[in-house]
Design an enzyme around this catalytic site. Structure first.
Site, PDB file in Angstrom:
ATOM      1  NE  ARG A  31      -8.557  -2.048  -1.524  1.00  0.00           N
ATOM      2  CZ  ARG A  31      -7.360  -2.606  -1.499  1.00  0.00           C
ATOM      3  NH1 ARG A  31      -6.894  -3.151  -0.422  1.00  0.00           N
ATOM      4  NH2 ARG A  31      -6.607  -2.573  -2.570  1.00  0.00           N
ATOM      5  NE  ARG A  43       3.600  -7.488  -1.256  1.00  0.00           N
ATOM      6  CZ  ARG A  43       2.332  -7.087  -1.300  1.00  0.00           C
ATOM      7  NH1 ARG A  43       1.628  -7.315  -2.396  1.00  0.00           N
ATOM      8  NH2 ARG A  43       1.786  -6.471  -0.291  1.00  0.00           N
ATOM      9  CE  LYS A  49      -6.121  -6.846  -4.037  1.00  0.00           C
ATOM     10  NZ  LYS A  49      -5.621  -7.540  -2.811  1.00  0.00           N
ATOM     11  NE  ARG A  56      -1.846  -4.399   3.582  1.00  0.00           N
ATOM     12  CZ  ARG A  56      -0.845  -5.060   2.985  1.00  0.00           C
ATOM     13  NH1 ARG A  56       0.291  -5.261   3.627  1.00  0.00           N
ATOM     14  NH2 ARG A  56      -0.994  -5.507   1.761  1.00  0.00           N
ATOM     15  NE  ARG A 112       2.565  -2.992  -0.517  1.00  0.00           N
ATOM     16  CZ  ARG A 112       1.379  -3.347  -0.999  1.00  0.00           C
ATOM     17  NH1 ARG A 112       1.296  -3.837  -2.222  1.00  0.00           N
ATOM     18  NH2 ARG A 112       0.293  -3.217  -0.286  1.00  0.00           N
TER      19      ARG A 112
HETATM   20  P1  AP5 Z   1       0.273  -9.993  -4.600  1.00  0.00           P
HETATM   21  O1  AP5 Z   1      -0.040 -10.398  -5.995  1.00  0.00           O
HETATM   22  O2  AP5 Z   1       1.153  -8.832  -4.390  1.00  0.00           O
HETATM   23  O3  AP5 Z   1      -1.089  -9.853  -3.758  1.00  0.00           O
HETATM   24  P2  AP5 Z   1      -2.168  -8.682  -3.747  1.00  0.00           P
HETATM   25  O4  AP5 Z   1      -3.505  -9.349  -3.640  1.00  0.00           O
HETATM   26  O5  AP5 Z   1      -1.954  -7.744  -4.855  1.00  0.00           O
HETATM   27  O6  AP5 Z   1      -1.825  -8.059  -2.328  1.00  0.00           O
HETATM   28  P3  AP5 Z   1      -1.653  -6.524  -1.924  1.00  0.00           P
HETATM   29  O7  AP5 Z   1      -0.858  -6.516  -0.645  1.00  0.00           O
HETATM   30  O8  AP5 Z   1      -1.136  -5.711  -3.041  1.00  0.00           O
HETATM   31  O9  AP5 Z   1      -3.113  -6.162  -1.615  1.00  0.00           O
HETATM   32  P4  AP5 Z   1      -3.640  -4.980  -0.773  1.00  0.00           P
HETATM   33  O10 AP5 Z   1      -5.027  -5.015  -1.164  1.00  0.00           O
HETATM   34  O11 AP5 Z   1      -3.383  -5.055   0.676  1.00  0.00           O
HETATM   35  O12 AP5 Z   1      -2.685  -3.780  -1.181  1.00  0.00           O
HETATM   36  P5  AP5 Z   1      -2.865  -2.619  -2.246  1.00  0.00           P
HETATM   37  O13 AP5 Z   1      -1.540  -2.313  -2.785  1.00  0.00           O
HETATM   38  O14 AP5 Z   1      -3.949  -2.907  -3.169  1.00  0.00           O
HETATM   39  O15 AP5 Z   1       0.903 -11.282  -3.871  1.00  0.00           O
HETATM   40  C1  AP5 Z   1       1.397 -11.188  -2.555  1.00  0.00           C
HETATM   41  C2  AP5 Z   1       2.651 -12.090  -2.394  1.00  0.00           C
HETATM   42  O16 AP5 Z   1       2.277 -13.445  -2.571  1.00  0.00           O
HETATM   43  C3  AP5 Z   1       3.754 -11.829  -3.424  1.00  0.00           C
HETATM   44  O17 AP5 Z   1       5.000 -12.029  -2.803  1.00  0.00           O
HETATM   45  C4  AP5 Z   1       3.526 -12.896  -4.495  1.00  0.00           C
HETATM   46  O18 AP5 Z   1       4.735 -13.261  -5.139  1.00  0.00           O
HETATM   47  C5  AP5 Z   1       2.973 -14.054  -3.657  1.00  0.00           C
HETATM   48  N1  AP5 Z   1       1.984 -14.838  -4.369  1.00  0.00           N
HETATM   49  C6  AP5 Z   1       0.980 -14.384  -5.195  1.00  0.00           C
HETATM   50  N2  AP5 Z   1       0.229 -15.410  -5.630  1.00  0.00           N
HETATM   51  C7  AP5 Z   1       0.751 -16.544  -5.067  1.00  0.00           C
HETATM   52  C8  AP5 Z   1       0.413 -17.925  -5.146  1.00  0.00           C
HETATM   53  N3  AP5 Z   1      -0.626 -18.344  -5.888  1.00  0.00           N
HETATM   54  N4  AP5 Z   1       1.150 -18.815  -4.432  1.00  0.00           N
HETATM   55  C9  AP5 Z   1       2.221 -18.387  -3.689  1.00  0.00           C
HETATM   56  N5  AP5 Z   1       2.600 -17.084  -3.588  1.00  0.00           N
HETATM   57  C10 AP5 Z   1       1.865 -16.175  -4.275  1.00  0.00           C
HETATM   58  O19 AP5 Z   1      -3.321  -1.418  -1.282  1.00  0.00           O
HETATM   59  C11 AP5 Z   1      -2.402  -0.886  -0.352  1.00  0.00           C
HETATM   60  C12 AP5 Z   1      -3.101   0.131   0.522  1.00  0.00           C
HETATM   61  O20 AP5 Z   1      -3.607   1.212  -0.294  1.00  0.00           O
HETATM   62  C13 AP5 Z   1      -4.323  -0.379   1.278  1.00  0.00           C
HETATM   63  O21 AP5 Z   1      -3.959  -0.995   2.511  1.00  0.00           O
HETATM   64  C14 AP5 Z   1      -5.079   0.940   1.506  1.00  0.00           C
HETATM   65  O22 AP5 Z   1      -4.473   1.694   2.542  1.00  0.00           O
HETATM   66  C15 AP5 Z   1      -4.852   1.679   0.207  1.00  0.00           C
HETATM   67  N6  AP5 Z   1      -5.904   1.366  -0.777  1.00  0.00           N
HETATM   68  C16 AP5 Z   1      -5.763   0.690  -1.935  1.00  0.00           C
HETATM   69  N7  AP5 Z   1      -6.940   0.584  -2.583  1.00  0.00           N
HETATM   70  C17 AP5 Z   1      -7.848   1.224  -1.793  1.00  0.00           C
HETATM   71  C18 AP5 Z   1      -9.240   1.445  -1.900  1.00  0.00           C
HETATM   72  N8  AP5 Z   1      -9.952   0.974  -2.959  1.00  0.00           N
HETATM   73  N9  AP5 Z   1      -9.849   2.142  -0.918  1.00  0.00           N
HETATM   74  C19 AP5 Z   1      -9.168   2.629   0.136  1.00  0.00           C
HETATM   75  N10 AP5 Z   1      -7.845   2.439   0.316  1.00  0.00           N
HETATM   76  C20 AP5 Z   1      -7.192   1.735  -0.659  1.00  0.00           C
HETATM   77 MG    MG Z   2      -1.418  -5.690  -5.018  1.00  0.00          MG
END
Ligand code: AP5
Ligand code: MG
Ligand code: ZN
Length: 215
Positions: A88, A127, A13, A171, A160
């Site tokens: 979410r 990552r 994402k 997660r 992270r």
């Molecule tokens: P990346 O692009 O970072 O993936 P992402 O989908 O953004 O993953 P996140 O870990 O950020 O998602 P998340 O939903 O767990 O965390 P968030 O920060 O939103 O890619 C990941 C890796 O893969 C990178 O190294 C990248 O280089 C590599 N990659 C990407 N695409 C690739 C490809 N095509 N091929 C190969 N490699 C690739 O949320 C964190 C925390 O915040 C949650 O756990 C929760 O506690 C809280 N939170 C956030 N939003 C909410 C909500 N709406 N409600 C409640 N709690 C929330």
């Molecule tokens: Mg992200």
């Protein structure tokens, strides 16, 4: 263009949203990034959210929805926005509907990125994120030119806190069922577009651009 980009942790994402937001000149609004900024600045909201994030649990809906409501009232969203990681839960999806209704806006589409969970675990555990500008790297799939240093700004690359393997698994477990529920919710509204996010990032970007051109 008002778009939601959803998908399990590690589907890409953040990686894709940065590119799409720039291409369409709309703000990239990532709830995870906003929480991490608040944790770093030690705001009250950051202190409340930190314990959940560290454990791989969702931050409670009331905190998350209030934060997004405030963010979507900012004038930079007048020409559109790209939400990354919100909603979410079904409660958050309903809150988003009512926030947008009050603002006289509506969603043009919801894109859900999909990839097998083994792929996600590998992506998340490898990552690395620039501590200065937030750019994403991966130790195997997109390594920096010089080990541990950001190509763009020279900042130090960090792992992270919630990317440790057991937290990654938690997660995925927490988000799995909720993601399916949201997919049904948006499918019924005829807004859902599912995209296979397992190919390389450039291939995924082209698919997303093709979908967004049609919105
Ligand atoms: P990346 O692009 O970072 O993936 P992402 O989908 O953004 O993953 P996140 O870990 O950020 O998602 P998340 O939903 O767990 O965390 P968030 O920060 O939103 O890619 C990941 C890796 O893969 C990178 O190294 C990248 O280089 C590599 N990659 C990407 N695409 C690739 C490809 N095509 N091929 C190969 N490699 C690739 O949320 C964190 C925390 O915040 C949650 O756990 C929760 O506690 C809280 N939170 C956030 N939003 C909410 C909500 N709406 N409600 C409640 N709690 C929330
Ligand atoms: Mg992200
Ligand atoms: Zn950087």
């Amino acid at each position: 263009m008002n778009i939601v980009l959803m998908g399990l942790p590690g589907t890409g994402k953040g990686t894709q949203a940065v590119i799409l937001a720039e291409k369409f000149s709309i703000p990239h609004i990532a709830t995870g990034d906003i929480f991490r900024e608040n944790i770093e600045k030690a705001t009250e909201m950051g202190r409340k959210a930190a314990q959940y994030i560290k454990a791989g649990e969702l931050v409670p809906d009331e905190i998350t929805c209030a934060m997004i409501e405030k963010r979507l009232e900012e004038p930079d969203t007048d020409n559109g926005f790209l939400l990354d990681g919100f909603p979410r839960t079904l409660v958050q999806a309903a809150a988003l509907d009512s926030i947008l209704e009050n603002l006289g806006k509506e969603l043009q589409g919801v894109i859900c990125l999909q990839a097998p969970e083994e792929v996600l675990v590998e992506r998340l555990s490898g990552r690395r994120v620039c501590s200065n500008c937030g750019t994403n790297y991966h130790i195997r799939f997109s390594p920096p030119e010089e080990g541990g240093i950001c190509d763009l700004c020279g900042g130090e690359l960090m792992q992270r806190d919630d990317d440790r393997e057991e937290t990654v698994r938690r997660r995925l477990q927490v988000n799995r069922g909720k993601t399916l529920e949201l997919e049904s919710y948006y499918r019924e509204k005829d807004l859902l577009q599912q995209v296979d996010a397992s190919p390389d990032p450039k291939t995924v970007t082209s698919k997303l651009l093709a979908i967004m051109e049609r919105f």
